[in-house]
Design a protein around this motif. Structure first.
Motif, short mmCIF file in Angstrom:
data_model
loop_
_atom_site.label_atom_id
_atom_site.label_comp_id
_atom_site.label_asym_id
_atom_site.label_seq_id
_atom_site.Cartn_x
_atom_site.Cartn_y
_atom_site.Cartn_z
N SER A 101 0.85 -1.44 0.16
CA SER A 101 -0.07 -0.10 -0.06
C SER A 101 0.94 1.24 0.12
N SER B 102 -3.75 -7.51 7.02
CA SER B 102 -5.28 -7.69 7.64
C SER B 102 -5.24 -8.73 8.24
N THR B 103 -6.53 -8.82 9.25
CA THR B 103 -6.79 -9.95 10.04
C THR B 103 -7.39 -11.10 9.32
N THR B 104 -7.52 -10.68 7.91
CA THR B 104 -8.22 -11.87 7.46
C THR B 104 -6.94 -12.65 6.47
N GLU B 105 -5.58 -12.11 6.55
CA GLU B 105 -4.68 -12.35 5.68
C GLU B 105 -4.13 -14.11 5.89
#
Length: 203
Positions: free
Chosen positions: A2, A134-137
C-alpha cells in the motif's frame, strides 16, 4: 504494497536518528564507500528488531521492566561511547587522508550495535507492522516478512543517499579544520542527546 505503508516507512526512515547520524559521520570522515557500508550496517541492525516483532518477542520487552531497562542502558552507554569517540582526535568524525582506513568489520559492528541496543525499535515494529497486515490475511507471517524486507531496503537506500551526499561535501571540510572541529562537537552532542532521549524512554 500500500501507498500508506510506503509513505509511512519513508517518513520513519528519513527522520534523523542514530542510524542517519552514524551514516553521515561515516560519509564525512571516510568517504562514500564507508557511508554505504555504514548504511548497510544500520540496516542489518534492524533485523533482530524485525524478527522480535514478527515472532512476538517484542512483547517481552514491553512487559519485562528488567529486560527493557537492561537493553536501554546498554544502548545509552554505547551512544555515550560514540560521542566520546567522535570528540577524540582520531575518533568517529575526523578527516585524515593519510590515516589508515577504518576496517569494514569495525564500521559494520558499530552500525549494527547502534540499532540493536535500542529496545524502542522492537516495540515500534511490534506496533507498526501489524497495522498493514489484514486480520483475514491467510499468510500473515509471509506478509510481515515481505513488509520488513521493503522497509529494510528503503532504510538502506535512504541512509546511503544521506551518506554519499555527506561524502560529496567532504573535500570542502578537509581544508577547514575549524569547521571539522565544530562538526565533531555537533555530532558528539547529537549522540549525547540521543542517549539522553533513550535514557528517558518508557516502555
Amino acid at each position: 504494497m500500500s501507498i500508506e505503508f510506503l509513505l509511512t516507512s519513508l517518513i520513519i526512515v528519513a527522520s534523523p536518528g542514530t542510524g542517519v547520524l552514524y551514516t553521515l559521520s561515516a560519509g564525512l570522515s571516510r568517504g562514500a564507500r564507508a557511508a554505504i557500508v555504514a548504511a548497510f550496517a544500520c540496516t542489518l541492525g534492524i533485523i533482530p528488531h524485525m524478527a522480535a516483532a514478527i515472532t512476538g518477542l517484542a512483547a517481552v520487552l514491553h512487559t519485562s521492566a528488567v529486560a527493557f531497562e537492561t537493553l536501554k542502558y546498554l544502548g545509552v552507554a554505547y551512544l555515550l561511547y560514540m560521542a566520546w569517540n567522535t570528540l577524540k582526535e582520531k575518533g568517529g568524525l575526523s578527516i585524515d587522508e593519510n590515516a589508515a582506513p577504518r576496517s569494514t568489520a569495525r564500521t559494520i559492528t558499530s552500525g549494527v550495535l547502534i540499532n540493536i541496543l535500542n529496545p524502542k525499535l522492537s516495540i515500534f515494529f511490534f506496533a507498526f507492522l501489524p497495522q498493514f497486515v489484514s486480520t483475514t490475511e491467510p499468510h500473515a507471517f509471509a506478509r510481515m516478512l515481505e513488509l520488513s524486507g521493503v522497509f529494510m531496503l528503503m532504510t538502506f537506500v535512504v541512509f546511503a543517499i544521506y551518506g554519499v551526499f555527506a561524502a560529496s561535501v567532504r573535500s570542502h571540510i578537509v581544508s577547514r579544520p575549524m569547521v571539522l572541529t565544530w562538526m565533531r562537537r555537533t555530532f558528539a552532542g547529537a549522540f549525547v542527546m540521543l542517549g539522553a532521549k533513550l535514557a528517558l524512554a518508557d516502555r
